[in-house]
Structures are given as C-alpha cells and as structure tokens.
Motif scaffolding. Structure first.
Motif, short mmCIF file in Angstrom:
data_model
loop_
_atom_site.label_atom_id
_atom_site.label_comp_id
_atom_site.label_asym_id
_atom_site.label_seq_id
_atom_site.Cartn_x
_atom_site.Cartn_y
_atom_site.Cartn_z
N UNK A 63 0.98 -1.06 -0.54
CA UNK A 63 0.27 -0.07 0.72
C UNK A 63 0.89 1.06 -0.29
N UNK A 64 0.78 1.90 -1.55
CA UNK A 64 1.33 3.43 -1.30
C UNK A 64 1.10 4.39 0.18
N UNK A 65 2.18 4.44 0.90
CA UNK A 65 1.77 5.46 1.54
C UNK A 65 1.38 6.84 0.93
N UNK A 66 -0.01 7.44 1.99
CA UNK A 66 0.20 8.68 0.97
C UNK A 66 0.21 9.84 1.81
N UNK A 101 10.21 13.63 1.66
CA UNK A 101 10.15 12.54 2.70
C UNK A 101 9.38 12.45 3.81
N UNK A 102 8.23 11.42 4.53
CA UNK A 102 8.09 11.44 5.56
C UNK A 102 8.06 12.20 6.73
N UNK A 104 10.51 4.14 4.14
CA UNK A 104 10.37 3.79 2.67
C UNK A 104 9.40 2.87 2.39
N UNK A 105 8.34 2.84 2.00
CA UNK A 105 6.61 2.50 1.19
C UNK A 105 6.82 1.29 1.23
N UNK A 114 3.46 -5.88 5.28
CA UNK A 114 3.77 -4.74 4.63
C UNK A 114 2.91 -3.16 5.81
N UNK A 115 4.59 -3.13 6.83
CA UNK A 115 3.97 -1.89 7.32
C UNK A 115 3.39 -0.22 7.42
#
Length: 276
Positions: free
Chosen positions: A44-47, A146-147, A168-169, A222-223
């Motif tokens: 799941x791509x982080x948004x 970057x987050x 990272x994602x 995935x975290x």
C-alpha cells in the motif's frame, strides 16, 4: 530411593522439561524449502494525511537560488496547523518539516499554499517542481520529499522495544522486528499480534513467524503508520515473575522451590511411598 535423590531427580526433570518445551516453535519460516517461491502482496503506497510531517528539500545547480525554497533549520518547535517545525532524524541530524494542516495544505516559502492531501511522495515532489518551473523561479529544481513521522511501535518480548521508523514504502513486519533486534528466544513466534487502525476502528491480526506463507499472505506484511506489533512471551517466561517479585534468577525463588520439593518428599516418606 531416598528423599535427596528424589529432590535431585525432580529438579533435573523440571530443568529438562523447561529446556525442551517449545523448542520446535523457535525456528522461523519452517515451511520454507530450498527453491521455495512466494508471491508477494502489493504494498500500500503511503499517502499524505492531515497532521503528517513532510521534509521537502529543493536543490539545483545554483544552491543560493534553491535555498529560498527551503525552510531554515530552527532549534525550537512551532505549533499549529500548517506550521513548520524542527525535527531530529534517526541519524541525529536536524531537518525542518512541514505539518499538513486540517485542509490538507502546507505553506512553503515563495510558493505559498500547496495542497498535498492524498498525494504520494512522488506526487508531492512533482507538484512542487512544476510550481517552481511554471512560475519561472528556477530552471532545474530537484525536489526530494520524505515522510518525517512514520513510525511503528514494537512491544513485548523483543530485544529492543520502542518506536521504529518506516523509512520507505515497502517496509515489512520482518524489517521492523529486525530493527527491534529480533524477538527474544522466549517470544511466541506463532502468535505475533499486529494492531492497526482502520476506518476509525482498531483491528487485530495474528502472524505466525514459523510459517513463511502465513507471513507473506498477511494483510500486515507491509507496515503502515502507527501499527503496533506485540510479541507475547511464552508461559515459562511469564511464570518467571510472581506476585511478590520472585524470578528464577532470584535466591528466594530457589529457596521456595527447594522448600516445596522437600515438603513433598517428607510427605511421601510419611505415607510410606518412598523409603528413607
């Protein structure tokens, strides 16, 4: 059999049972064989979400021109929606970050208000770059996003519990437990719990680390931000602590154990079950 032999035998049997119990549940990935292949799930791509913190850095061939688009590094923290603040990264360096306000916006130097809600890191970088170029402010901007506040909490029977960064994602649950320096040997590998907030509710998922197929197919492979991993200790470790604080490493524990065994042996001698 005299009572002292009985006590020795009882102690030996207890130690042997404790050392052998659960040994088969310690190795990871027991279903994996040479040449095994597993289909990985789609991450799941982080948004960007409200209250997220973003590090946005603009570079170019002319550092002085690019510098006007970057926040200064400050030593104090400013509060309030949409404000910038100082943030200490994992390597000890300080960077400045933007906090996404309730409208999904950030306020950048020169560019002003930029709407970023629901965007990926790449989309935020593309948006900022296009704004700079379209306004003819810089010809060759390179934008890095970057987050700065993505963390997973690891609790329970691990070497280093605490908060660990998602940098990272595609950070997996295996990556995070590695950052926590692995589960202790007394951690229950078949019953690792992951708690995740979904649609305003707290969900719970169980992961079996002795089975690679189970790990890979889990929704929490995935975290995601604010996930909580809990490793439960096995029953032997749980029994080490008592109400009065005794443990298997304390003198009082062994005195209590010896006293209990002597009482049993005395009772068996009295009943004539064993001879002196």
């Amino acid at each position: 059999m005299n009572k002292f032999k009985f006590i020795s035998l009882a102690l030996f049997a207890t130690a042997l049972f404790s050392s052998c119990a659960g040994v088969k549940d310690i190795p990871y990935f027991q279903d994996s064989k040479n040449g095994s292949k597993y289909e990985l799930p789609t991450p799941k791509v982080v948004k960007v979400d409200i209250s997220d913190q973003l590090s946005i850095v603009v570079n170019s061939k002319d550092p002085e021109l690019a510098a006007v688009f970057n926040l200064p590094i400050i030593s104090h923290t400013m509060s309030g929606a949409g404000s910038s603040s100082g943030f200490s990264s994992g390597d000890g360096n300080r960077i400045s970050v933007y906090t996404v306000d309730s409208g999904g916006n950030i306020d950048m130097p020169v560019l002003g208000i930029v709407h970023v809600l629901g965007m990926t890191r790449e989309q935020v970088a593309y948006t900022v770059k296009n704004l700079i170029i379209s306004r003819q402010l810089l010809k060759d901007p390179v934008v890095t996003v970057e987050f700065a506040n993505l963390y997973v909490s690891v609790l329970g029977d691990v070497a280093h519990p605490g908060r660990h960064a998602i940098d990272h994602d595609k950070v997996t649950i295996v990556d995070i437990l590695s950052k926590a320096s692995d589960m202790n040997v007394t951690g229950l590998r078949k019953n690792v719990k992951v708690y995740r907030e979904e649609d305003g509710r707290q969900g719970c998922y169980q992961v079996d680390f002795t089975n690679m197929e189970n790990i890979i197919s889990s929704p929490v492979y995935y975290m995601q931000q604010n996930d909580i991993i809990y490793v439960q200790p096995n029953s032997m470790k749980a029994r080490q602590s008592t109400v009065n604080g005794n443990t298997v490493l304390s003198v009082s524990f062994w005195i209590s154990t010896a006293s209990f065994l002597i009482s049993i042996a005395t009772l068996l001698v009295t009943l004539g079950i064993i001879k002196k």
